[in-house]
Enzyme design. Structure first.
Site, PDB file in Angstrom:
ATOM      1  N   LYS A 199      52.803 -13.564  39.321  1.00 37.04           N
ATOM      2  CA  LYS A 199      52.859 -14.260  38.042  1.00 37.04           C
ATOM      3  C   LYS A 199      54.268 -14.174  37.466  1.00 37.04           C
ATOM      4  O   LYS A 199      54.963 -13.167  37.629  1.00 37.04           O
ATOM      5  CB  LYS A 199      51.854 -13.642  37.050  1.00 37.04           C
ATOM      6  N   HIS A 200      54.686 -15.243  36.782  1.00 33.88           N
ATOM      7  CA  HIS A 200      55.993 -15.267  36.136  1.00 33.88           C
ATOM      8  C   HIS A 200      56.043 -14.194  35.063  1.00 33.88           C
ATOM      9  O   HIS A 200      55.058 -13.935  34.367  1.00 33.88           O
ATOM     10  CB  HIS A 200      56.238 -16.651  35.526  1.00 33.88           C
ATOM     11  N   ALA A 201      57.203 -13.582  34.918  1.00 38.00           N
ATOM     12  CA  ALA A 201      57.338 -12.489  33.954  1.00 38.00           C
ATOM     13  C   ALA A 201      57.301 -12.966  32.511  1.00 38.00           C
ATOM     14  O   ALA A 201      56.932 -12.203  31.607  1.00 38.00           O
ATOM     15  CB  ALA A 201      58.644 -11.736  34.200  1.00 38.00           C
ATOM     16  N   ARG A 240      51.680 -15.994  27.836  1.00 37.68           N
ATOM     17  CA  ARG A 240      52.028 -14.902  28.762  1.00 37.68           C
ATOM     18  C   ARG A 240      51.392 -13.595  28.308  1.00 37.68           C
ATOM     19  O   ARG A 240      50.902 -12.808  29.123  1.00 37.68           O
ATOM     20  CB  ARG A 240      53.561 -14.741  28.868  1.00 37.68           C
TER      21      ARG A 240
END
Length: 391
Positions: free
Chosen positions: A234-236, A286
C-alpha cells in the site's frame, strides 16, 4: 519523424569511444546503455575476465547475466599491474572520449591511470568513477554490493509488510540506479565539453544514486521530519493506492485525488463511500485505509483479477492485474516498444537481450551484437594502437 532529419539512420552516440574498466553490474549497465546507442565500448578485462562471466544462469558454459549487461561491447585483456598493460591502457585513454571505472578509490591511481593524471594529460577526456560511496566521505573505502547499499540507504527498512522484517527489493536497484546516473553524468559532461572544449571528472556513488531515487521518502525525512515505515503493498500517503486480493490473484489500483475516488466508488458499486466523512480527503482515506480496504476486498472477492481491472479501467481508474517478469517481457506492450532485441552468439545462437528504453527519432532499434568473448578484440585493438603510434 522530421521531414529533414539529418540524424536519420544514425544512432545518437555513434563516433563516441568509451574505455570501460568497469565490472559486475553498475558500470557495465551504464556502458551497455551507451553501446545500445552506438558508442564503441572497449571493455578492459583481466585474464580471468569480469566477475560476471562466472555468475549464472549459464547456457553452453556462457553466463547469460554477463551477456545481458555487456551486449554490443568489445573485449580486450590487459594486465594493469604490469607496465606494458598500464601503458596500453593509457594509450587507449588518449584516443577515447570517455573512461569509466568502478574500482575502489585509489586503485586506478596505483595503475598510473588516475583521474587527475589522465584528465591533465588528455583535457578532453570525460573520466567517470563509479563506486559504492564516492570519492569522498567517511565510507569511501568500504566495499559495497547492491544489498549493502539497499540496507544503508533506508530502502530495505521501508520495504515489507507492516510489523514484518525489512525486505530487499526484487532486483539490484542500487546498481541499476548507479548505472543510470553514471550514464546521465557522462552525457552531461560530454554535452558540456562541446561548449568548453574540456572534459571533467564525474564522481558517482551507488549510495547517492539510490538515496536520490526515493523522492517521497526524502520529502518525508528531510522536510516533514518523519521516518518512513513499512506499508507493504500500500502507498504510504494515499489510498486506495495499492494491491488488493481478488478471487484468483491480486490487482493494483491507484487513486490519487477526490475526482478519481468518486469514480472509483461508483465503479465498485459503493457510492456511499464518497459521502463517508472518513474518506473525505486523501489524507483521511490513508488514515482509514483498513476500513476502505475491506469494502474493496468484498467487491473483488467474487471477481477474477482481470475482471476487476476491466471494470476499473472502463471507469478510467488506473488499475492492473499482477504480471510475472516473464509475462511482462512477453507482453504486446513490451514487444511494441522494442524493449528487447535479438543478437547472435557463436555458442548460444540467437537470443534476445534487453535494450535501453529511450526512443530517438531517426535512430533504429535492434541490430546489435552479443557480448564479446573474453579478449576477442585484444589483437585488433593493440594493432590499431601500434598503427597510431607509427603515424
Amino acid at each position: 519523424m522530421f521531414k529533414d532529419d539529418k540524424t536519420a539512420g544514425r544512432r545518437p552516440l555513434e563516433g563516441v569511444r568509451v574505455l570501460d574498466f568497469s565490472r559486475v553490474l553498475a558500470g557495465p549497465y551504464c556502458t551497455a546503455l551507451m553501446a545500445d546507442l552506438g558508442a564503441e565500448v572497449i571493455k578492459v578485462e583481466p585474464a580471468a575476465g569480469d566477475d560476471y562471466r562466472h555468475i549464472g544462469p549459464f547456457k553452453e558454459g556462457e553466463s547469460l547475466l554477463f551477456q545481458s549487461v555487456n551486449r554490443g561491447k568489445k573485449s580486450i585483456v590487459l594486465d594493469l599491474k604490469s607496465a606494458k598493460g598500464a601503458a596500453a591502457a593509457r594509450a587507449l585513454a588518449a584516443d577515447c572520449d570517455v573512461l569509466i571505472e568502478n574500482f575502489r578509490p585509489g586503485v586506478m591511481e596505483r595503475f598510473g591511470l588516475g583521474a587527475e593524471e589522465l584528465c591533465t594529460a588528455y583535457p578532453q577526456l570525460v573520466y567517470v568513477s563509479v563506486s559504492g560511496f564516492g570519492q569522498t566521505g567517511p565510507n569511501r573505502m568500504l566495499p559495497a554490493y547492491d544489498i549493502i547499499i539497499q540496507a544503508m540507504c533506508g530502502l530495505m527498512d521501508m520495504t515489507g509488510d507492516p510489523g514484518g522484517p525489512p525486505m530487499m527489493a526484487g532486483d539490484a536497484f542500487a546498481d541499476v540506479a548507479g548505472g543510470m546516473f553514471a550514464a546521465f553524468g557522462t552525457m552531461v559532461a560530454l554535452f558540456d565539453r562541446t561548449r568548453s572544449g574540456r572534459g571533467r571528472h564525474v564522481d558517482l556513488a551507488l549510495y547517492d544514486s539510490l538515496v536520490s531515487m526515493m523522492p517521497v521518502a526524502a520529502c518525508r525525512a528531510l522536510m516533514a521530519g518523519e521516518t518512513p515505515k513499512r506499508t507493504g503493498n500500500k502507498h504510504a500517503l494515499s489510498a486506495p493506492f495499492g494491491t488488493y486480493p481478488a478471487k484468483d490473484g491480486c490487482f493494483s489500483v491507484a487513486v490519487l485525488n477526490d475526482r478519481l475516488f468518486a469514480c472509483f466508488t461508483e465503479a465498485i458499486g459503493a457510492p456511499d463511500l464518497a459521502e463517508d466523512e472518513r474518506f473525505a480527503s486523501d489524507v483521511l482515506r490513508r488514515q482509514n485505509e483498513p476500513a476502505l480496504a475491506r469494502r474493496i476486498e468484498d467487491w473483488a472477492a467474487a471477481r477474477c483479477a482481470q475482471d476487476a481491472v476491466a471494470v476499473l479501467t472502463e471507469a478510467g481508474i488506473p488499475a492492473a492485474a499482477l504480471s510475472t517478469v516473464s509475462e511482462a517481457w512477453a507482453s504486446p506492450q513490451a514487444q511494441a516498444r522494442g524493449l528487447a532485441s535479438p543478437v547472435k552468439h557463436p555458442m548460444l545462437g540467437e537470443f534476445s537481450v534487453p535494450e535501453q528504453p529511450v526512443h530517438f527519432s531517426g535512430a533504429a532499434r535492434g541490430s546489435r551484437k552479443a557480448a564479446p568473448e573474453l579478449g576477442a578484440h585484444t589483437q585488433e585493438i593493440l594493432e590499431q594502437l601500434q598503427e597510431g603510434e607509427a603515424k
